[in-house]
Design a protein around this motif. Structure first.
Motif, PDB file in Angstrom:
ATOM      1  N   GLU A   1      32.442 -23.776  34.911  1.00 41.34           N
ATOM      2  CA  GLU A   1      33.853 -24.130  35.007  1.00 41.34           C
ATOM      3  C   GLU A   1      34.036 -25.439  35.766  1.00 41.34           C
ATOM      4  O   GLU A   1      34.871 -26.279  35.397  1.00 41.34           O
ATOM      5  N   LYS A   2      33.250 -25.610  36.855  1.00 43.17           N
ATOM      6  CA  LYS A   2      33.326 -26.863  37.613  1.00 43.17           C
ATOM      7  C   LYS A   2      32.865 -28.040  36.756  1.00 43.17           C
ATOM      8  O   LYS A   2      33.463 -29.113  36.763  1.00 43.17           O
ATOM      9  N   ARG A   3      31.778 -27.816  36.002  1.00 45.06           N
ATOM     10  CA  ARG A   3      31.260 -28.888  35.147  1.00 45.06           C
ATOM     11  C   ARG A   3      32.284 -29.271  34.066  1.00 45.06           C
ATOM     12  O   ARG A   3      32.439 -30.443  33.734  1.00 45.06           O
ATOM     13  N   LEU A   4      33.003 -28.250  33.524  1.00 46.13           N
ATOM     14  CA  LEU A   4      34.016 -28.523  32.511  1.00 46.13           C
ATOM     15  C   LEU A   4      35.132 -29.393  33.086  1.00 46.13           C
ATOM     16  O   LEU A   4      35.594 -30.337  32.445  1.00 46.13           O
ATOM     17  N   THR A   5      35.534 -29.100  34.345  1.00 43.56           N
ATOM     18  CA  THR A   5      36.562 -29.920  34.982  1.00 43.56           C
ATOM     19  C   THR A   5      36.086 -31.354  35.145  1.00 43.56           C
ATOM     20  O   THR A   5      36.854 -32.309  34.925  1.00 43.56           O
ATOM     21  N   GLU A   6      34.828 -31.535  35.502  1.00 46.24           N
ATOM     22  CA  GLU A   6      34.277 -32.880  35.670  1.00 46.24           C
ATOM     23  C   GLU A   6      34.239 -33.625  34.332  1.00 46.24           C
ATOM     24  O   GLU A   6      34.558 -34.824  34.264  1.00 46.24           O
ATOM     25  N   GLU A   7      33.840 -32.930  33.265  1.00 49.67           N
ATOM     26  CA  GLU A   7      33.759 -33.592  31.960  1.00 49.67           C
ATOM     27  C   GLU A   7      35.155 -33.969  31.441  1.00 49.67           C
ATOM     28  O   GLU A   7      35.335 -35.013  30.805  1.00 49.67           O
ATOM     29  N   LEU A   8      36.142 -33.136  31.731  1.00 49.16           N
ATOM     30  CA  LEU A   8      37.505 -33.470  31.323  1.00 49.16           C
ATOM     31  C   LEU A   8      38.027 -34.685  32.084  1.00 49.16           C
ATOM     32  O   LEU A   8      38.717 -35.544  31.523  1.00 49.16           O
ATOM     33  N   ALA A   9      37.684 -34.775  33.358  1.00 51.19           N
ATOM     34  CA  ALA A   9      38.082 -35.948  34.142  1.00 51.19           C
ATOM     35  C   ALA A   9      37.416 -37.199  33.584  1.00 51.19           C
ATOM     36  O   ALA A   9      38.023 -38.280  33.538  1.00 51.19           O
ATOM     37  N   ARG A  10      36.167 -37.059  33.164  1.00 46.93           N
ATOM     38  CA  ARG A  10      35.461 -38.196  32.558  1.00 46.93           C
ATOM     39  C   ARG A  10      36.137 -38.617  31.251  1.00 46.93           C
ATOM     40  O   ARG A  10      36.282 -39.818  30.961  1.00 46.93           O
ATOM     41  N   ALA A  11      36.549 -37.642  30.445  1.00 43.70           N
ATOM     42  CA  ALA A  11      37.249 -37.949  29.199  1.00 43.70           C
ATOM     43  C   ALA A  11      38.579 -38.650  29.485  1.00 43.70           C
ATOM     44  O   ALA A  11      38.953 -39.609  28.801  1.00 43.70           O
ATOM     45  N   ARG A  12      39.270 -38.158  30.497  1.00 38.25           N
ATOM     46  CA  ARG A  12      40.559 -38.777  30.839  1.00 38.25           C
ATOM     47  C   ARG A  12      40.366 -40.224  31.269  1.00 38.25           C
ATOM     48  O   ARG A  12      41.122 -41.110  30.858  1.00 38.25           O
ATOM     49  N   ALA A  13      39.348 -40.481  32.078  1.00 42.19           N
ATOM     50  CA  ALA A  13      39.091 -41.846  32.538  1.00 42.19           C
ATOM     51  C   ALA A  13      38.680 -42.751  31.382  1.00 42.19           C
ATOM     52  O   ALA A  13      38.957 -43.953  31.391  1.00 42.19           O
ATOM     53  N   ALA A  14      38.009 -42.194  30.375  1.00 42.05           N
ATOM     54  CA  ALA A  14      37.540 -42.977  29.231  1.00 42.05           C
ATOM     55  C   ALA A  14      38.597 -43.099  28.136  1.00 42.05           C
ATOM     56  O   ALA A  14      38.365 -43.742  27.114  1.00 42.05           O
ATOM     57  N   GLY A  15      39.769 -42.473  28.326  1.00 41.74           N
ATOM     58  CA  GLY A  15      40.835 -42.556  27.323  1.00 41.74           C
ATOM     59  C   GLY A  15      40.583 -41.693  26.111  1.00 41.74           C
ATOM     60  O   GLY A  15      41.010 -42.052  25.007  1.00 41.74           O
ATOM     61  N   VAL A  16      39.910 -40.543  26.298  1.00 42.25           N
ATOM     62  CA  VAL A  16      39.591 -39.651  25.176  1.00 42.25           C
ATOM     63  C   VAL A  16      40.493 -38.426  25.251  1.00 42.25           C
ATOM     64  O   VAL A  16      40.513 -37.708  26.260  1.00 42.25           O
ATOM     65  N   GLN A  17      41.240 -38.183  24.177  1.00 46.86           N
ATOM     66  CA  GLN A  17      42.101 -37.002  24.092  1.00 46.86           C
ATOM     67  C   GLN A  17      41.289 -35.781  23.670  1.00 46.86           C
ATOM     68  O   GLN A  17      40.317 -35.901  22.903  1.00 46.86           O
ATOM     69  N   ILE A  18      41.751 -34.597  24.078  1.00 43.68           N
ATOM     70  CA  ILE A  18      41.123 -33.329  23.680  1.00 43.68           C
ATOM     71  C   ILE A  18      42.204 -32.477  23.024  1.00 43.68           C
ATOM     72  O   ILE A  18      43.234 -32.184  23.630  1.00 43.68           O
ATOM     73  N   TRP A  19      41.980 -32.094  21.768  1.00 39.55           N
ATOM     74  CA  TRP A  19      42.898 -31.221  21.030  1.00 39.55           C
ATOM     75  C   TRP A  19      42.133 -29.937  20.666  1.00 39.55           C
ATOM     76  O   TRP A  19      41.439 -29.887  19.651  1.00 39.55           O
ATOM     77  N   PRO A  20      42.248 -28.856  21.459  1.00 40.30           N
ATOM     78  CA  PRO A  20      41.511 -27.614  21.166  1.00 40.30           C
ATOM     79  C   PRO A  20      42.263 -26.745  20.156  1.00 40.30           C
ATOM     80  O   PRO A  20      43.487 -26.656  20.177  1.00 40.30           O
TER      81      PRO A  20
END
Length: 820
Positions: A232-251
């Motif tokens: 769960e912690k790793r998922l939060t980190e990867e989402l922060a990385r996506a946000r910083a890189a300008g990548v949207q997530i549509w689940p």
């Protein structure tokens, strides 16, 4: 296309480009820029002729759950949904990747499986995606574990979407030259211009049936509890990385075991920018009940993420005709056919009923089919003909058991036509901006329903002031003239500090709609303009080849005459408009009103006529004094019947009335001549021998022929002679005036009065009954009747009963009886 951050700040999709060399900078696909001494890199796959005119590209990855919790049918449906996205993308400059994921629990296993590396979605790329996406159905337990490692899946997708963009085209070549210009691709070239472009959107579409499951993945810890927590912690980190890189997530989740909270966190944890400010374009999660619904739901999610629209068509089993409707506002689109079985064959027909090619140009549209050998097929169309498209599906025996669905993903990239009033404003002056939209086919958008949800704005920039943004509306509130007429209007004040050139850029956004943002350039007018103009064009409905009238009013405060030019801009293709006179001369220190006409070409298409007319002052650097829209609707010329039907109907009425009158006169004449009901009485003195009554049809032409038979030893009798008789017969006739005439056998014709005896041989004939002859038509040879009473019981009162003879003044006895 626009992309906004969470705060809603606008980023223009394009910026003005100042190029000092003969070639532009590097394109999005990695083709290098060029300057003097540099040649273009030869490629086997041609780039689009005008990429800036097509839909904006998008880089996306479809990430598919391959964990052990999925049944084979669920995985097959996920595979088809991923294929629908990769085949249905409308821009040939986009890039796509397909990634499967599970977990890593044993040596040799990897949590992700990149079945389709990032590839440009051109013709060759789509065929490549059609083939490689099928690898998702082949699970390999030795290479991918049964868990659900969301962090690894998102990390893989973000890495691929954000790594340095290489030239992913299918061509090869070497570019050499001198200079310092650089491009964004792997090649370098020369050129001094710099193209500042909005970044290509990056989007991850994630399909899953469950929740995070890394309890058996050693990389997350030593025991199941710590592994889940660390995951769960790793998922939060990867989402922060996506946000910083300008990548949207549509689940997109399906099934009953979905962790909705985790999906919401993924949607909100990634980049929160959007393709526009239109509601629904910000990333969000979605859940459906079963995997049978994910193809439809994923395409709808994809449309929302790339500011497109989706039209759902019909469903059926082969052989069948399916339909889907593309609206007039669409300029780019793709028809996707979820056929499930590669044996299903598809044929496409446009709204005019014509079969379209699988690749190439046809009637102003371009076509490209992909996936014909896979379970998902798509037809990409540029400038589609609006209306109901027909998709014919056929399949051999044994391949007709599954339903096929057709959908259309489309986007409208509209061209704006702008009128600025005044065309060249002064500093501190309030200006009115009016905007209309049309497609690349030249179709003017007049139906406000096609622009539902549209927001419009404009930016005014120039020398000596900061940009001014203002709203445009079609609400009927001032300055907008009429609500719902698809004309967007707004006002802005030119800052008092404006010193030179001005530039106006309009922005229009709605679900599935983007505008071209063409700049309208003008310059600040002098504080006291020497020449002013007013321009009006009559609203009218005309036919191709017809003319439209307009009026130009000019005031020239200059001491010399000023020659102005009338010009036509943004013409509808095929209109071939011509304005006359093309130039006008305004006298010095005075005003003049000049009528003009605009002539339409004979090939002008029907519908709302696009374009505008402007008046330009060449002596003032080509400054536009005034402009006006052509408020004209082109209609088909009337047919012969439409032009003359009133005259034809009037003539027919006249003919019918005349015929009726003539017929009535003929009928009346026949009735006047008819002897039906007339009785002929044969007399000798006071003794009546015989009588004969004329029956219906026995007096053709108003003549009745008869004979007097005198049998030996018996009284004489009357006998009718059919067919008119001969010269030996007696004939009683009535002429058209109603007069009775008797032609005795062998004698001449004499007039007869009803009730008065007439001699025929040795006998007398008295005619009784029938209609009396009119008094006004009496022959002068008839004896006049005495008005003196006879010795009978009645006088000469029109109907008498006296039997004594009465002497007529002319001469000749009568029996004293009259019948009228």
């Amino acid at each position: 296309m626009q992309w906004t951050d969470k705060g809603g700040a606008l980023l223009l999709a394009g910026a003005l480009i100042a190029l000092s060399g003969p070639f532009a900078a590097t394109t999005a696909s990695g083709v290098p820029g060029a300057g003097a001494g540099v040649r273009a890199v030869p490629r086997t796959a041609a780039a689009p002729a005008d990429p800036a005119d097509g839909p904006d590209p998008i880089d996306f990855a479809v990430v598919v759950d391959q964990s052990a919790s999925l049944a084979d049918k669920d995985l097959a449906r996920e595979t088809e949904a991923a294929a629908l996205l990769s085949q249905g993308e409308i821009s040939e400059r986009s890039r796509a990747a397909v990634i499967g994921f599970g977990s890593s629990e044993k040596p040799g296993q990897s949590p992700v499986r990149e079945v389709c590396p990032l590839v440009v979605v051109d013709a060759a790329g789509r065929e490549r995606l059609s083939d490689c996406v099928q690898e998702l159905e082949r699970r390999d337990a030795a290479r991918t574990g049964p868990g659900t490692d969301f962090p690894a899946a998102i990390r893989q997708a973000v890495t691929r979407l954000t790594e340095a963009k290489a030239d992913t085209g299918t061509g090869t070549g070497t570019d050499t030259g001198t200079g310092t210009g650089t491009g964004t691709g792997s090649d370098t070239g020369t050129g001094t211009g710099t193209e500042k472009k909005a970044p290509t959107p990056k989007v991850v579409f994630l399909l899953t049936d469950g929740k995070l499951d890394v309890k058996d993945s050693p990389e997350y810890g030593t025991d199941p509890e710590s592994r889940q927590s660390n995951g769960e912690k790793r998922l939060t980190e990867e989402l922060a990385r996506a946000r910083a890189a300008g990548v949207q997530i549509w689940p997109l989740g399906f099934g009953r075991e979905i962790d909705r909270g985790a999906l919401t966190a993924m949607a909100e944890g990634g980049y929160r920018g959007a393709c526009s400010e239109v509601p629904g374009s910000v990333p969000r999660m979605r859940v459906v009940d079963t995997s049978a619904e994910i193809d439809k739901a994923l395409q709808e999610t994809f449309a929302a993420a790339r500011c497109a629209r989706i039209a759902h068509g019909t469903v059926g089993k082969p052989p069948a005709d399916l339909t889907v409707t593309i609206p007039p506002i669409a300029t780019d689109g793709s028809l996707t056919v979820a056929k499930h079985d590669p044996k299903v064959q598809v044929t496409y027909f446009d709204p005019a009923g014509r079969q379209v090619p699988v690749r190439g140009e046809f009637d102003g549209s371009s076509f490209e089919v992909s996936g014909q050998n896979g379970p998902v097929e798509a037809l990409r169309v540029k400038n589609p003909l609006p209306g109901a498209w027909r998709v014919r599906i056929e399949a051999p025996e044994g391949h007709r058991d599954r339903e096929v669905a057709v959908r259309a993903l489309w986007q409208g990239r509209l061209r704006s036509t702008v009128v600025l009033d005044p065309a060249s404003p002064r500093a501190g002056e309030r200006v009115k901006v009016e905007v209309r939209m049309q497609t690349r086919r030249g179709v003017v958008i007049t139906d406000p329903r096609q622009l539902a949800g549209l927001t419009a704005a404009a930016d005014l920039t120039g020398e000596g002031f900061d940009p001014v943004a203002f709203r445009l509306a079609d609400d009927g509130k001032a300055p907008d003239a009429k609500a719902g007429d698809a004309r967007f209007t707004g006002t802005a004040t030119v800052p008092a500090s404006a010193t030179g050139t001005l530039e106006l850029v309009t922005r229009m956004e709605a679900p599935g709609i983007t505008s071209d943002r063409r700049p309208l350039r003008t310059s600040k007018a002098p504080d006291a303009p020497l020449v002013t103009a007013a321009l009006t064009v009559d609203g009218a409905a005309v036919h191709p080849g017809g003319t439209v009238r307009g009026t130009l009013d000019v005031t020239n405060n200059d001491s010399a005459p000023r020659t102005l030019r009338l010009a036509l801009e943004d013409q509808t293709p095929g209109a071939e408009l011509a304005v006359a006179p093309a130039t006008v001369t305004a006298p010095p220190n005075g005003s003049i009103r000049i009528p003009f006409t605009i002539t339409l070409g004979k090939g002008t298409p029907f519908g709302e006529l696009g374009g505008r007319v402007t008046v330009v002052d060449p002596a003032d650097g080509g400054r536009t004094l005034r402009g006006a829209f052509l408020n004209v609707r082109v209609e088909a010329p009337p047919t012969w019947w439409e032009r003359w039907w009133k005259a034809v109907v009037a003539g027919a009425v006249v003919v019918l009335v005349a015929g009726a009158l003539i017929g009535a006169r003929i009928l009346a004449r026949r009735r006047r001549r008819d002897l039906t009901g007339v009785t002929l009485e044969l007399r000798q003195g006071e003794r009546s021998h015989d009588s004969l009554t004329v029956r219906r049809g026995q007096s053709p032409g108003g003549a009745f022929a008869f004979a007097v038979d005198e049998p030996y030893g018996g009284p004489p009798t009357l006998r009718r002679i059919p067919g008119g008789g001969s010269s030996a017969a007696h004939v009683l006739r009535r002429n058209g005036s109603g007069e009775l005439l008797l032609r005795p056998r062998g004698g001449g014709q004499v007039p007869v009065r009803i009730g008065e005896p007439a001699g025929i041989g040795d006998h007398e004939l008295v005619v009784r009954g029938g209609r009396p002859a009119p008094r006004s038509g009496r022959s002068p040879s008839w004896p006049r009747r005495s008005r003196r009473p006879g010795p009978g019981t009645g006088g000469d009162t029109g109907r008498g009963t006296g039997i004594g003879p009465v002497q007529d003044p002319v001469g000749g006895p009568t029996d004293g009886t009259e019948h009228f």
